[in-house]
Every structure is written in structure tokens, then in C-alpha cells.
Motif scaffolding. Sequence first.
Motif, PDB file in Angstrom:
ATOM      1  N   PHE A  75      -9.147  12.458  -0.149  1.00  0.00           N
ATOM      2  CA  PHE A  75     -10.461  12.818  -0.669  1.00  0.00           C
ATOM      3  C   PHE A  75     -10.890  14.204  -0.199  1.00  0.00           C
ATOM      4  O   PHE A  75     -11.693  14.871  -0.868  1.00  0.00           O
ATOM      5  N   GLY A  76     -10.333  14.656   0.914  1.00  0.00           N
ATOM      6  CA  GLY A  76     -10.548  16.044   1.316  1.00  0.00           C
ATOM      7  C   GLY A  76      -9.933  17.003   0.306  1.00  0.00           C
ATOM      8  O   GLY A  76     -10.512  18.057  -0.010  1.00  0.00           O
ATOM      9  N   GLN A  77      -8.766  16.634  -0.216  1.00  0.00           N
ATOM     10  CA  GLN A  77      -8.117  17.451  -1.238  1.00  0.00           C
ATOM     11  C   GLN A  77      -8.902  17.431  -2.554  1.00  0.00           C
ATOM     12  O   GLN A  77      -8.969  18.436  -3.262  1.00  0.00           O
ATOM     13  N   VAL A  78      -9.481  16.275  -2.868  1.00  0.00           N
ATOM     14  CA  VAL A  78     -10.340  16.194  -4.057  1.00  0.00           C
ATOM     15  C   VAL A  78     -11.486  17.196  -3.929  1.00  0.00           C
ATOM     16  O   VAL A  78     -11.776  17.968  -4.856  1.00  0.00           O
ATOM     17  N   ASN A  79     -12.107  17.201  -2.774  1.00  0.00           N
ATOM     18  CA  ASN A  79     -13.236  18.104  -2.539  1.00  0.00           C
ATOM     19  C   ASN A  79     -12.796  19.565  -2.573  1.00  0.00           C
ATOM     20  O   ASN A  79     -13.494  20.430  -3.114  1.00  0.00           O
ATOM     21  N   SER A  80     -11.621  19.851  -2.002  1.00  0.00           N
ATOM     22  CA  SER A  80     -11.112  21.222  -1.988  1.00  0.00           C
ATOM     23  C   SER A  80     -10.846  21.735  -3.399  1.00  0.00           C
ATOM     24  O   SER A  80     -11.065  22.910  -3.704  1.00  0.00           O
ATOM     25  N   ASP A  86     -17.226  12.578  -9.951  1.00  0.00           N
ATOM     26  CA  ASP A  86     -18.177  11.982 -10.885  1.00  0.00           C
ATOM     27  C   ASP A  86     -17.815  10.548 -11.239  1.00  0.00           C
ATOM     28  O   ASP A  86     -18.694   9.713 -11.437  1.00  0.00           O
ATOM     29  N   HIS A  87     -16.519  10.274 -11.310  1.00  0.00           N
ATOM     30  CA  HIS A  87     -16.058   8.933 -11.666  1.00  0.00           C
ATOM     31  C   HIS A  87     -14.838   8.598 -10.811  1.00  0.00           C
ATOM     32  O   HIS A  87     -13.882   9.375 -10.764  1.00  0.00           O
ATOM     33  N   ALA A  88     -14.868   7.452 -10.148  1.00  0.00           N
ATOM     34  CA  ALA A  88     -13.749   7.014  -9.318  1.00  0.00           C
ATOM     35  C   ALA A  88     -13.306   5.629  -9.763  1.00  0.00           C
ATOM     36  O   ALA A  88     -14.132   4.731  -9.959  1.00  0.00           O
ATOM     37  N   CYS A  89     -12.001   5.456  -9.924  1.00  0.00           N
ATOM     38  CA  CYS A  89     -11.423   4.155 -10.243  1.00  0.00           C
ATOM     39  C   CYS A  89     -10.416   3.806  -9.144  1.00  0.00           C
ATOM     40  O   CYS A  89      -9.447   4.543  -8.939  1.00  0.00           O
ATOM     41  N   ASN A  90     -10.660   2.705  -8.464  1.00  0.00           N
ATOM     42  CA  ASN A  90      -9.790   2.259  -7.379  1.00  0.00           C
ATOM     43  C   ASN A  90      -8.941   1.107  -7.882  1.00  0.00           C
ATOM     44  O   ASN A  90      -9.449   0.021  -8.158  1.00  0.00           O
ATOM     45  N   CYS A 122     -11.374   3.637   0.305  1.00  0.00           N
ATOM     46  CA  CYS A 122     -11.572   4.559  -0.818  1.00  0.00           C
ATOM     47  C   CYS A 122     -13.034   4.585  -1.241  1.00  0.00           C
ATOM     48  O   CYS A 122     -13.611   5.666  -1.450  1.00  0.00           O
ATOM     49  N   GLN A 123     -13.649   3.407  -1.365  1.00  0.00           N
ATOM     50  CA  GLN A 123     -15.049   3.359  -1.786  1.00  0.00           C
ATOM     51  C   GLN A 123     -15.943   4.057  -0.766  1.00  0.00           C
ATOM     52  O   GLN A 123     -16.873   4.762  -1.145  1.00  0.00           O
ATOM     53  N   ARG A 124     -15.653   3.870   0.509  1.00  0.00           N
ATOM     54  CA  ARG A 124     -16.455   4.543   1.535  1.00  0.00           C
ATOM     55  C   ARG A 124     -16.349   6.059   1.398  1.00  0.00           C
ATOM     56  O   ARG A 124     -17.373   6.775   1.433  1.00  0.00           O
ATOM     57  N   ALA A 125     -15.118   6.569   1.235  1.00  0.00           N
ATOM     58  CA  ALA A 125     -14.931   8.012   1.098  1.00  0.00           C
ATOM     59  C   ALA A 125     -15.625   8.539  -0.155  1.00  0.00           C
ATOM     60  O   ALA A 125     -16.217   9.634  -0.144  1.00  0.00           O
ATOM     61  N   GLU A 126     -15.571   7.769  -1.216  1.00  0.00           N
ATOM     62  CA  GLU A 126     -16.231   8.179  -2.462  1.00  0.00           C
ATOM     63  C   GLU A 126     -17.740   8.219  -2.287  1.00  0.00           C
ATOM     64  O   GLU A 126     -18.410   9.169  -2.724  1.00  0.00           O
ATOM     65  N   LEU A 127     -18.296   7.208  -1.642  1.00  0.00           N
ATOM     66  CA  LEU A 127     -19.742   7.186  -1.427  1.00  0.00           C
ATOM     67  C   LEU A 127     -20.201   8.353  -0.564  1.00  0.00           C
ATOM     68  O   LEU A 127     -21.246   8.963  -0.825  1.00  0.00           O
ATOM     69  N   ILE A 128     -19.440   8.665   0.458  1.00  0.00           N
ATOM     70  CA  ILE A 128     -19.796   9.794   1.326  1.00  0.00           C
ATOM     71  C   ILE A 128     -19.907  11.078   0.511  1.00  0.00           C
ATOM     72  O   ILE A 128     -20.849  11.868   0.671  1.00  0.00           O
ATOM     73  N   GLN A 129     -18.944  11.285  -0.401  1.00  0.00           N
ATOM     74  CA  GLN A 129     -18.982  12.481  -1.243  1.00  0.00           C
ATOM     75  C   GLN A 129     -20.116  12.404  -2.266  1.00  0.00           C
ATOM     76  O   GLN A 129     -20.856  13.371  -2.460  1.00  0.00           O
ATOM     77  N   PRO A 144     -30.330  10.277 -14.797  1.00  0.00           N
ATOM     78  CA  PRO A 144     -29.297  11.063 -14.114  1.00  0.00           C
ATOM     79  C   PRO A 144     -28.286  10.142 -13.439  1.00  0.00           C
ATOM     80  O   PRO A 144     -28.576   8.976 -13.164  1.00  0.00           O
ATOM     81  N   ILE A 145     -27.100  10.674 -13.179  1.00  0.00           N
ATOM     82  CA  ILE A 145     -26.070   9.886 -12.510  1.00  0.00           C
ATOM     83  C   ILE A 145     -25.402  10.760 -11.447  1.00  0.00           C
ATOM     84  O   ILE A 145     -25.008  11.888 -11.709  1.00  0.00           O
ATOM     85  N   ARG A 146     -25.368  10.230 -10.244  1.00  0.00           N
ATOM     86  CA  ARG A 146     -24.686  10.940  -9.162  1.00  0.00           C
ATOM     87  C   ARG A 146     -23.197  10.635  -9.165  1.00  0.00           C
ATOM     88  O   ARG A 146     -22.398  11.426  -8.679  1.00  0.00           O
ATOM     89  N   GLY A 147     -22.834   9.480  -9.713  1.00  0.00           N
ATOM     90  CA  GLY A 147     -21.426   9.140  -9.797  1.00  0.00           C
ATOM     91  C   GLY A 147     -21.240   7.660 -10.062  1.00  0.00           C
ATOM     92  O   GLY A 147     -22.159   6.854  -9.912  1.00  0.00           O
ATOM     93  N   THR A 148     -20.018   7.296 -10.483  1.00  0.00           N
ATOM     94  CA  THR A 148     -19.680   5.894 -10.716  1.00  0.00           C
ATOM     95  C   THR A 148     -18.414   5.538  -9.947  1.00  0.00           C
ATOM     96  O   THR A 148     -17.540   6.379  -9.734  1.00  0.00           O
TER      97      THR A 148
END
Length: 270
Positions: A75-80, A86-90, A122-129, A144-148
Amino acid sequence: MAFPGVTVIVGAASGIGRATAQLFVKRGCTKIVIGDVSTKGLSETKQQLLQVNPKAEVVDESCDVTSEDSVNHFFGQVNSNFGRIDHACNVAGVLMPGTSPEFSAKDFDTQFNINARGMWLCQRAELIQLLKQEPIYPSGSPSPIRGTIANVASMASLRVYDNLPSYCSSKFAILGFTKADAMRYGREHIRINAVCPGVIKTPLLGEVRDDDTTNIAEMTKEMALGRQGRPEEVAEGLYWLSSPQSSFVTGISLPVNGGKSLKRVFKGAD
């Protein structure tokens, strides 16, 4: 058709995860990060996505959901690369059948670490972002939507199978943290849901013994549609839960199961 924002899919090397990545790109997603422990399968998925849309920005990155460090690095690489999600599927998971007396504690830990703990990491890392970033205003969404976040659970999250106690427990856990966090973060414009697939034709089913307790033909007999599902059909559920069309939906477990009964099933019972 443009699908807004950045999509992240963990468990994209095959099966439901690969089908989901393909569907997102087909529907207009142009920024996507795919992760899996299988780097070979991940590379194949990336090539397939670029065949769908050569202009898509596709980042493939190794992700071992049993390792907190690996998940955090991913998830650090995602951010980089993109600076937001915006959308995460685990999707990552494993199916290891066996009754409790014959199941080892080591195998129980392996299955739980992948299916439940790994998805929670994964969900924790996604929520943090998601909580760090500003919401967007997708076309067609009344708010508005911050993410799904969309998690892949199982029909074994909703009913029990007497030869899958370890698997059932790991999948029940997914609905627990999916719904708890959905209730907590809905007011932050974050929607979290789960799909509960039935018998889907994926490599995962290759791990099920073809005996009288796990026979695939027997499992499909009690389904209204009388057949196995396809990964693409589960992907449609994940896509819908990520899209503005489900803007008033959070904290649900969506069965994608061909009309399978939710009653508990025991060998020899009605």
C-alpha cells in the motif's frame, strides 16, 4: 464509460481477482494497482489488462497478505504511484477442507491468516489511506465518496458446511470486520461491503477433495440455477459495490450464489 479514480485489487493473479481487474479496465478504469503473492500470475494479469486498454496505468506489486510488512509495503507503493485509493477489492483467499479432528492447528492458522487476518490487514491499510484523502464527487452519486472497499467472503460466511469448520470460521470473520468498519466509517463517506460467492469455477476449487462431502456436482444440485458460477459473475458484484450505482449501500453481504439455500447443511440431514 469512465470509471473514476484509482482501483486496488489484492489477489489479482487468477480467478475472481483477475476477472475483477479485467472488468474494471473494460468499464473505463485507467489507474489500477494489482497485488498477489504469485508474481507470475500477476504479470499475466497485467499483460491481459494492457491488451484491454494499452493506455491504462497498471502497476503490479507483490503482496503476501500473511505478512504485515508486505501488506504495508504494497500500500506504500500504491500511495507512491497514485497518492490515493478510490476503490479497493480484497480477493485473496484459500480453501482447505477438513473436519476439526483431522485438521491441524498449523493448517487452521494458515487458512485463518490468509482469509481473515490477511484481508483485515488490507482493509486496515486501505482505511488509513482513505481517511487521509479528500472525497471525490462521482457522476451519478448523490453524495461525495472518500472511497469504497469490497471484500470477497463466501457462502460459508452465511451458512455452515460440516466438513469446512476452519474455512467457515475464517469467512465468518470477514463479515464481522466488514460490517463493523462499515458502520464506523460510513459518516466519513467510506462504503464497505462484501460479496459471498457460491460454487465458482476457479483454481480455488481444485483444493477441494472430490469425495462424498465436497463433490462439486452435489453442491450445485441444491442451487436454483444448477451450475457453477464464473469469476466474471462475481466480478460484476464487486464492480457494482464499488460504483456510484450502489451509493446508498454499505455494510451488506451480497450473495452471488446461483440461488443457494442459506440453511445449514449437514451430511445426511435435510
